[in-house]
Design a protein around this motif. Structure first.
Motif, mmCIF file in Angstrom:
data_model
loop_
_atom_site.group_PDB
_atom_site.id
_atom_site.type_symbol
_atom_site.label_atom_id
_atom_site.label_comp_id
_atom_site.label_asym_id
_atom_site.label_seq_id
_atom_site.Cartn_x
_atom_site.Cartn_y
_atom_site.Cartn_z
ATOM 1 N N PHE A 90 0.834 -1.208 0.000
ATOM 2 C CA PHE A 90 0.000 0.000 0.000
ATOM 3 C C PHE A 90 0.867 1.256 0.000
ATOM 4 C CE2 PHE A 90 -2.780 -3.286 1.769
ATOM 5 C CZ PHE A 90 -3.911 -3.104 0.990
ATOM 6 N N SER A 91 2.020 1.212 0.655
ATOM 7 C CA SER A 91 2.946 2.347 0.571
ATOM 8 C C SER A 91 3.443 2.528 -0.855
ATOM 9 C CB SER A 91 4.126 2.122 1.525
ATOM 10 O OG SER A 91 3.686 2.000 2.858
ATOM 11 N N SER A 94 0.756 4.193 -2.835
ATOM 12 C CA SER A 94 0.730 5.628 -2.552
ATOM 13 C C SER A 94 1.830 6.355 -3.322
ATOM 14 C CB SER A 94 0.889 5.863 -1.052
ATOM 15 O OG SER A 94 0.933 7.247 -0.755
ATOM 16 N N THR A 97 0.837 6.687 -6.920
ATOM 17 C CA THR A 97 -0.087 7.800 -7.123
ATOM 18 C C THR A 97 0.658 9.120 -7.187
ATOM 19 O OG1 THR A 97 -1.791 6.562 -5.926
ATOM 20 C CG2 THR A 97 -2.142 8.930 -6.218
#
Length: 812
Positions: A90-91, A94, A97
């Motif tokens: 998930f990091s 991020s 993104t």
């Protein structure tokens, strides 16, 4: 089975709706990734419905499938069994993104395959696929599925600088229509077989008349949505038509109000009829150089665009270039104070090169050292009405020092050197730089090529060409203004193998005091900067004819090639950038310049304060005129009816009826009937306007009596109401109608009586938006719709007689 079929149609429609994204990407990698993700989501949804899972379980399963798909396509390397995401995954998402947002600011459309952009594309299309499946299959609301599908189309519309190609929109619309048709067929299947009135069974594929009409309207709507915009004339753009700040980086595309538009078009007839103050500078620099706020360094087929600005917060301090001062470069430190007016609204703060400290620059403002610009991405960070100060050092370069700053060909970042291959430009550059051995001499030769001796002239009215290339058209016509000169010189310098870019800012303006300078929209300017290595950095060259640019300056290393008494630039001589070596510094720069350079262009050439009130007032007037149409219609109709009911009295015979004395003239019976009908129609409209119920089963006399008994009319108006009722009743049923009587007087009396009993809101509505007029318009629309449907049915019947299906044998 039916839901399974509809689910796969929803998945296919989602992919078709994603077709407009093809206008953004150079390749089709994104489509393969999205197709895999959408197919897996559709398969998961089908499996969940086969197991009769509840709605929340279907949603959870599709979301988990999308997550696993993203994990496999964009792994961080820390997943369990190469599939199960971890917190590091998930990091990584991020960070992806963040990379995508940076790429949006760095690249113009079409963009290459960038992992960040592909990640958010698959994520967005996958999320839309989940919503479309839920709305279409689970909730049976396929029409609502068009909203998330439309969200995909809004992406290229938001980022495209000109217009989105129509074909991808058609493909997406066909996908949506296919989804609606599939849902319609699925609903029909639920009711079994269909039959016509003559007992013939109808196949599932054969549409009902209502469904067929809906599909035809949908196809016509899509065709109009595509063809109508193509019929509207637009502006074409070439390479030099888009010199400016690209993407969503600092500057953006400010076309509204007084924001500087870095995408200003460089073709067409550009005029500047008014002067708007944008900045006021107070500085101890006696001859200030150009004030800058942006650069454009990336060449695409559409023109120069800006890459994403980088740097750190100004609160952390700025670098001082004097720490590594090479020989032949002299730095002088000055102070400046800037006051920005309300007409310059940008997420950038104009500064001189090179600032070393700032004052009163509060908020999230950053400084990009390589671009020498102060910028911000915060939503509330704007230069409008801002006051700030800064210290800066100005570099004076000697030609001898620049000759020693030779760098290798094609040195520096690729985005500052690469250019599209144009053989004619390369040949011209080779001719201009023939015999020159150093980088400086080659750049100076290119700079001096843009002179009046070679046929170049300054003009706000550009000329079109037939070569198909904007750079070739400009070099052939040799007519334009600052942006074209700056872009053309940057192109030619890059063709010679050296880094170059286009800078945007202001000329020094006009001096309004000992140390105060006023900068207006006529001082907006663009020039070329050439990179001479780490020791010298970016050195400015202004190829635009100086005599035609308000506040233009020249330097010792880039003198004016059109000067009549050009100062010889000796190797050891230096001239302040603010001083023109060919002119007297004390001569006002704005004298004799009837045409000022548009520079980077202003979205609105007139001050915002003088234009928006005109549009606002015009909009208000249009709205008021539209609102006045019903009242005007009602007034004209009332006037015509009162005129008809105001026939002049003729010799009459007294008669009495029901206690009411009337005058009977000898006018024709036909005219008397028309007058009575007009008076009665006006009375009915009056009752509708003042919210008095009308009973169509009542006789005219009964309606008049009801007005009296209900207390809506009283006094003299009582006899007037009964007279109107009696006149209408006689006109309808009697052989001899009631003649004469001046029914208009009775109408006025009854109208005043009814209005006195109504509330203030009812009277206001009757005056502004008469309900009788609105009701008549609604009935007319309904009748027109019925006639249209009837005519369409007749035409369909006519074509059905010649349908090829009649030639086929009857199917069982």
């Amino acid at each position: 089975m039916r839901n399974r079929h509809l689910g796969f149609v929803a998945a296919a429609a989602t992919l078709l709706a994603a077709a407009p994204l093809s206008a953004i990407y150079e390749r089709w990698t994104w489509l393969i990734q999205c197709a895999v993700a959408v197919a897996l989501i559709a398969g998961t949804a089908t499996l969940a419905r086969s197991l009769r899972a509840p709605l929340w379980a279907q949603l959870l399963g599709m979301a988990a499938t999308l997550l696993l798909t993203l994990t496999v396509m964009f792994p961080s390397g820390d997943e369990l069994l190469l599939l199960i995401p971890t917190p590091d995954t998930f990091s990584h998402f991020s960070a992806m993104t963040g990379f995508a947002l940076e790429d949006m600011r760095s690249y113009g459309v079409p963009v290459p395959d960038r992992p960040g952009l592909q990640f958010i594309t698959v994520l967005g299309v996958g999320a839309v696929a989940i919503l479309v499946d839920l709305l279409t299959v689970s909730m049976r609301r396929p029409a609502l599925a068009g909203l998330p599908m439309l969200a995909i189309y809004s992406v290229p519309v938001a980022v495209y600088t000109t217009s989105v190609p129509p074909l991808p929109f058609v493909i997406g619309a066909v996908g949506f229509l296919w989804l609606l048709a599939a849902d319609n067929v699925d609903r029909v299947r639920r009711f079994g077989r269909r039959f016509t009135g003559d007992g013939r069974d109808v196949d599932v594929w054969e549409p009902s008349p209502l469904a067929a009409a809906g599909r035809r309207l949908a196809v016509v709507g899509v065709a109009l949505a595509v063809l109508v915009p193509l019929a509207v004339p637009g502006m074409t753009s070439g390479l030099l038509a888009n010199v400016g700040q690209g993407g969503s980086g600092p500057g953006g595309s400010g076309r509204a109000g007084g924001r500087v538009d870095l995408f200003a078009k460089l073709s067409g007839d550009l005029n500047q009829s008014s002067t708007t103050d944008l900045l006021k500078i107070t500085t101890n620099d006696p001859n200030p150089f150009y004030l800058r706020f942006g650069v454009a360094e990336q060449i695409t087929d559409q023109g120069f665009r800006s890459l994403a600005a980088r740097g750190r917060s100004v609160s952390e301090g700025l670098e001082d270039p004097r720490r590594n001062q090479p020989d032949g470069v002299r730095y002088r430190q000055y102070e400046a104070r800037v006051e920005v007016t309300e007409h310059f609204d940008m997420p950038m703060l104009p500064v001189y090169s090179t600032p070393i400290s700032t004052d009163d620059v509060e908020g999230r403002w950053n400084y990009d050292t390589s671009r020498q610009m102060v910028w911000s991405t915060a939503n509330n960070a704007r230069s409008k009405n801002k006051k700030y100060g800064f210290s800066f050092v100005r570099a004076d370069f000697s030609p001898a020092a620049l000759r020693r700053a030779e760098i290798e060909d094609n040195a520096g970042p690729a985005q500052f050197v690469d250019t599209p291959k144009v053989e004619q430009v390369d040949t011209l550059v080779a001719q201009v730089t023939r015999g020159k051995s150093t980088q400086y001499d080659k750049v100076l030769a290119i700079h001096q090529y843009f002179s009046e001796v070679n046929g170049f002239r300054y003009s706000l009215v550009t000329e079109t060409g037939t070569s198909g290339s904007a750079i070739l058209d400009f070099l052939e016509n040799k007519t334009g203004f600052c942006q074209q000169y700056a872009a053309a010189m940057a192109w030619m310098v890059r063709s010679a193998g050296y880094p170059a870019r286009v800078a945007f800012g202001f000329t020094r303006g006009s001096q309004s005091g000992d140390d105060t300078w006023t900068l207006t929209n006529k001082n907006l300017h663009a020039w070329t900067e050439v990179y001479f290595g780490e020791d010298f950095g970016w050195v400015p060259f202004d190829a635009t004819p100086a005599a035609s640019v308000l506040g233009a300056t020249r330097s010792a290393w880039a003198p004016d090639p059109d000067a009549t008494d050009e100062v010889e630039a000796t190797p050891g001589a230096t001239t302040a950038p603010g001083a023109d070596p060919t002119t007297n510094p004390n001569t006002p720069q704005d004298e004799g310049n009837d045409q000022a350079d548009l520079g980077a262009g202003v979205g609105d050439t007139t001050p915002t304060a003088t234009t928006w009130p005109l549009y606002t007032i015009a909009s208000i007037l249009v709205v008021l005129l539209l609102l006045a149409v019903p009242a005007l219609r009602r007034r004209l109709l009332r006037r015509s009816r009162f005129r008809a009911a105001s026939a002049p009295a003729a010799p009459a015979v007294a008669a009495a009826s029901g206690g009411v004395t009337v005058e009977v003239d000898v006018a024709s019976a036909g005219r008397a009937r028309e007058d009575a009908h007009a008076a009665w129609a006006e009375l009915l409209d009056t009752m509708v306007d003042f919210r008095v119920p009308i009973d169509p089963t009542e006789t005219p006399r009964a309606t008049a009596d009801r007005l009296v008994t209900a207390g809506l009319v009283s006094g003299p108006a009582t006899d007037s109401a009964r007279l109107l009722g009696q006149a209408e009743e006689r006109a309808r049923y009697a052989r001899q109608p009631l003649q004469g009587g001046r029914l208009s007087d009775s109408l006025r009396a009854v109208r005043r009586a009814i209005a006195s009993q109504a509330g203030r809101r009812t009277r206001l509505t009757a005056a502004i938006l008469p309900p009788s007029v609105l009701l008549r318009w609604r009935l007319a629309i309904v009748e027109a719709s019925i006639r249209t449907v009837s005519v369409a049915g007749s035409i369909r019947e006519l074509f059905a007689r010649w349908s090829p299906r009649r030639l086929l044998p009857n199917r069982r």
